[in-house]
Design a protein around this motif. Structure first.
Motif: not given
Length: 105
Positions: A61, A73, A75
């Motif tokens: 992350d 954000w 991933k």
């Protein structure tokens, strides 16, 4: 946001104290773009995962904050091929910098 200004343009590594911190310590520059910083962060995490797989591992992350204080954000699942390519380039650079020569003695 005094807190954010305190860390602006500084490398910041938190969490696992792996030797992979070598990469951001020596490759980080204040003028890197966010995509370049993400690549550096992912390489750092990939090496930390190799050094300490019990504590660090994919998916990774990443949280980024740009100059407009916009958070993102994301991933990532780093493929071994990306790490292998970087490793190959590093080894090539060392070979170029410090070529191995045969001794004639």
């Amino acid at each position: 946001m005094t807190f954010l200004n305190e860390y602006k343009n500084q490398p910041l590594c938190t969490g696992n104290n792996a030797l992979a911190k070598f990469l951001p310590t020596h490759l980080w520059q204040s003028d890197l773009t966010i995509p370049q910083l993400k690549k550096l962060a992912l390489l750092t995490l990939a090496y930390a995962a190799k050094e300490n797989p019990g504590s660090v591992g994919p998916p990774f992350d990443l949280l980024t904050l740009d100059n407009n204080q916009t958070f993102e954000w994301s991933k990532y699942q780093l493929k071994d091929a990306n790490l292998d390519a970087f490793q190959g380039k590093m080894e090539g650079a060392f070979d170029e910098l410090l070529p191995v020569t045969a001794s004639t003695t």
